[in-house]
Design an enzyme around this catalytic site. Structure first.
Site, PDB file in Angstrom:
ATOM      1  N   HIS A  36      35.694  34.539 104.149  1.00 60.16           N
ATOM      2  CA  HIS A  36      36.378  34.318 103.289  1.00 60.16           C
ATOM      3  C   HIS A  36      36.133  35.873 103.029  1.00 60.16           C
ATOM      4  CE1 HIS A  36      35.968  30.059 103.508  1.00 60.16           C
ATOM      5  NE2 HIS A  36      36.826  30.651 102.403  1.00 60.16           N
ATOM      6  N   GLU A  54      42.519  20.340 106.261  1.00 53.18           N
ATOM      7  CA  GLU A  54      41.157  20.737 106.664  1.00 53.18           C
ATOM      8  C   GLU A  54      40.202  20.489 107.815  1.00 53.18           C
ATOM      9  OE1 GLU A  54      39.551  23.494 103.954  1.00 53.18           O
ATOM     10  OE2 GLU A  54      39.060  22.472 102.416  1.00 53.18           O
ATOM     11  N   ASP A  56      39.999  26.682 108.041  1.00 53.49           N
ATOM     12  CA  ASP A  56      38.740  25.225 108.370  1.00 53.49           C
ATOM     13  C   ASP A  56      39.823  24.234 109.491  1.00 53.49           C
ATOM     14  OD1 ASP A  56      36.872  25.432 107.196  1.00 53.49           O
ATOM     15  OD2 ASP A  56      37.904  25.066 105.631  1.00 53.49           O
ATOM     16  N   CYS A  74      48.422  26.161 102.783  1.00 54.82           N
ATOM     17  CA  CYS A  74      47.936  27.159 102.282  1.00 54.82           C
ATOM     18  C   CYS A  74      46.432  28.015 102.848  1.00 54.82           C
ATOM     19  CB  CYS A  74      47.338  26.906 100.694  1.00 54.82           C
ATOM     20  SG  CYS A  74      45.622  25.951 100.811  1.00 54.82           S
TER      21      CYS A  74
HETATM   22  C1  PEP Z   1      42.031  27.019 104.592  1.00 58.00           C
HETATM   23  O1  PEP Z   1      40.321  26.296 104.850  1.00 58.00           O
HETATM   24  O2  PEP Z   1      42.858  27.297 105.219  1.00 58.00           O
HETATM   25  C2  PEP Z   1      41.709  26.656 103.554  1.00 58.00           C
HETATM   26  C3  PEP Z   1      43.138  27.453 102.816  1.00 58.00           C
HETATM   27  O3  PEP Z   1      40.752  26.584 102.762  1.00 58.00           O
HETATM   28  P1  PEP Z   1      38.991  28.012 102.367  1.00 58.00           P
HETATM   29  O4  PEP Z   1      39.673  29.434 103.005  1.00 58.00           O
HETATM   30  O5  PEP Z   1      39.019  28.539 101.022  1.00 58.00           O
HETATM   31  O6  PEP Z   1      38.025  27.457 103.285  1.00 58.00           O
HETATM   32 MG    MG Z   2      39.231  25.496 104.099  1.00 58.94          MG
END
Ligand code: PEP
Ligand code: MG
Length: 592
Positions: free
Chosen positions: A206, A449, A473, A520
């Site tokens: 992140h 995910e 994920d 996303c």
């Molecule tokens: C993902 O896991 O692709 C996602 C969009 O959520 P995050 O990156 O916040 O885990």
């Molecule tokens: Mg995620």
């Protein structure tokens, strides 16, 4: 005089390599960020200010004691054993604040050495940590962590918190650190921080995602980065090539200037696409949305041409603070985003704390495997008060514009069903209480995910109002590769056939149940993947705002027939390399 016009001092040049996680090249002044210890500024006090400083410290002790009381109240809502454990730790912290060696020691330092309270806390904490760490008894040695935690609380209360140092950095700073947390990154102001590099961290951690959202070039996994660094050196961070150059030569500076001019040309040419629609050559619309972490990112998202917020990572609302945001506060924050989006949808994801995203408000991340532990929707279902607060905020904000609610890390249908029960109850109780809400609750969607959810996507799609594929994920869990571990970054591959098959299976499941499917995860903002995703029939992509225009450029180059054919060819492959070759060929044919 700007830094790139300054003469280069004769210092040894060092080039270090890592993984570029946020593209672009930045030139700036090194700011070395130490983690683990407290970083505060020490200064001398005039004799007549000592008593006042001791009073300031005592007020901070009082404040922290009150904060601990509030945390203890919140902890009462935890399951019994957890509540007991947390209150045990809080008791120990409170005890340390009562005329203890810590408090007496800090007061003696302020008076005796005539130094500011923050510096006295740091000195005293460092001594205590060293003493505890040296103890043979494992339990006592672990108390060093508590002492440091308390020190951080005190420094924050004194108003010079460690986290806030990023906010005060001079312009053109480049942060060099062993590690940066997503909470650290969330505090960076791109007006001041122009780039960063770390020793640890992976491509889809992140921290890296935040860097891309902020448009800050970043390199992670730079081994030996923080050894023998001197703050104040000139440094180039090349997030495209994954390089860090310390004390660059005049030639390297000239190269940097050339790059900057080329980047400016490229951004001007992309800007021409801003007012053009995101449609394929044969007229198929692909909605391009923005991922945001904080309400302040809404404006840049609108300016980049986002057609909505496809992912609002609400867990960032819980970072860098000592109290949980209540329903009123979350409603106000979400309403501001909804109003700014002016009729375009806002997808509010419920708390996804855990893994590499930690908040000091929750005791998560301490288990044997935090990425697979009590996190995201699991935590929300264990603490329904948190979930219901967020549902309430979404329902109240939805009267100002379209809102969607998204559940993270769902692994089974029963989690969706349990959430639905809370959802319906919150909606009914708001209506009963006369709170203004819409005629219907906002659509409730599920993030796909976790591989188990992807393989069960047909059942989930029948009960969810929409699906959103989180490829970050999904890749991590399908391939068992930690997305934030630089040692295995080279193996992290969203073009792995297993990942693509799961994405395809999910989109087909959504199509059969007429549940809209969006993506996303980071691949949504990577133009190399656009052909594949459009070819699978995905009509909504959500990404970091700086990527929007390059993805639009790619959408406008694609014909859906050819993209469908690419997907058919790719799904027949069992080798990631071959897939990469087919995709690269498809993309190359479409470049001018
Ligand atoms: C993902 O896991 O692709 C996602 C969009 O959520 P995050 O990156 O916040 O885990
Ligand atoms: Mg995620």
């Amino acid at each position: 005089m700007k830094i790139d016009d300054q003469p280069i001092p004769e210092l040894p040049t060092r080039i270090m390599h890592g993984v570029g996680v946020s593209p672009g090249v930045a030139l700036g002044i090194a700011y070395v960020h130490e983690t683990g210890g407290l970083s505060v500024v020490e200064y001398c006090l005039p004799a007549d200010r000592v008593a006042e400083e001791v009073e300031r410290f005592r007020a901070a002790v009082q404040g922290v004691t009150e904060d601990l009381g509030k945390v203890r109240d919140e902890a009462r809502r935890l399951p019994e054993q957890a509540a007991e454990e947390v209150s045990f730790i809080l008791d120990a912290h409170t005890h340390m604040l009562q005329r203890s060696r810590l408090v007496r020691g800090v007061e003696a330092l302020i008076a005796g050495k005539r130094i500011n309270a923050e510096a006295a806390v740091k000195r005293q904490i460092d001594d205590l940590v060293a003493a505890f760490s040296a103890m043979e008894d494992g339990y006592l040695a672990a108390r060093a962590f508590d002492v440091r935690d308390l020190g951080q609380r005190l420094v924050r209360r004194l108003g010079h918190e460690e986290d806030a140092t990023f906010a005060d950095l001079p312009r053109q700073s480049i942060i060099l650190a062993d590690e940066l947390t997503p909470a650290d990154t969330a505090q960076m102001d791109p007006e001041r921080v122009v780039g960063f590099a770390t020793e640890f961290g992976g491509t889809t951690s992140h921290t890296a995602i935040m860097a891309r959202s902020l448009g800050i070039p970043a390199v992670v996994g730079v081994s030996g980065l923080t050894r023998s660094l001197s703050p104040g050196s000139t440094v180039i961070v090349d997030g495209t090539e994954g390089r860090v150059i310390l004390n660059p030569t005049s030639e390297q500076m000239a190269e940097y200037r050339k790059w900057r001019a080329a980047a400016l040309r490229r951004s001007r040419s992309l800007n021409r696409l801003r007012s053009l629609p995101s449609v394929t050559r044969d007229g198929y619309r692909v909605a391009l949305m923005a991922n945001i972490e904080r309400p302040e990112e809404t404006n840049p998202a609108v300016l980049a041409g986002a057609e909505g917020i496809g992912l609002f990572r609400s867990e960032f609302l819980y970072m860098n603070r000592d109290t949980v945001p209540d329903a009123d506060e979350q409603t106000a924050m979400l309403t501001a985003v909804v109003e700014r989006m002016d009729g375009q949808p806002v997808t509010f994801r419920t708390l996804d704390v855990g893994g590499d995203k930690l908040s000091r408000l929750f005791e998560v991340g301490a288990g044997p495997n935090p990425a697979m532990g009590l996190r995201a929707v699991r935590l929300s279902l264990a603490r329904p008060d948190l979930l219901r607060t967020q549902f309430e905020a979404a329902m109240r904000a939805a009267v100002r514009g379209p809102v969607r609610v998204l559940l993270p890390m769902v692994s089974s249908l029963s989690e969706l069903r349990q959430c639905r029960v809370h959802y319906a109850e919150v909606f009914e109780s708001l209506k009963r209480a006369g709170v203004k809400v819409g005629d219907e609750p906002p659509p409730l969607g599920v993030m796909i995910e976790v591989p188990g959810a992807a393989l069960n996507a047909d059942a989930i799609a029948r009960e969810a109002d929409f699906l959103s594929i989180g490829t970050n994920d999904l890749t991590q869990y399908t391939l068992a590769i930690d997305r934030s571990d630089e040692q295995v970054s080279h193996l992290y591959d969203s073009m792995h056939p297993a990942v693509l098959r799961l994405i395809h299976f999910t989109t087909e499941a959504g199509r059969r149940s007429r549940a809209p499917v969006s993506v996303c995860g980071e691949v949504a903002g990577d133009p190399r993947y656009t052909g594949l995703l459009v070819g699978m029939g995905i009509a909504e992509l959500s990404m970091a705002p700086p990527n929007l225009l390059q993805v639009k450029e790619q959408v406008r180059r694609i014909e859906t027939d050819a993209a469908n054919a690419l997907v058919r060819a790719v799904l027949r492959q069992s080798d990631g390399e071959e897939i990469r070759r087919l995709v690269a060929e498809f993309n190359a044919e479409r470049e001018e």
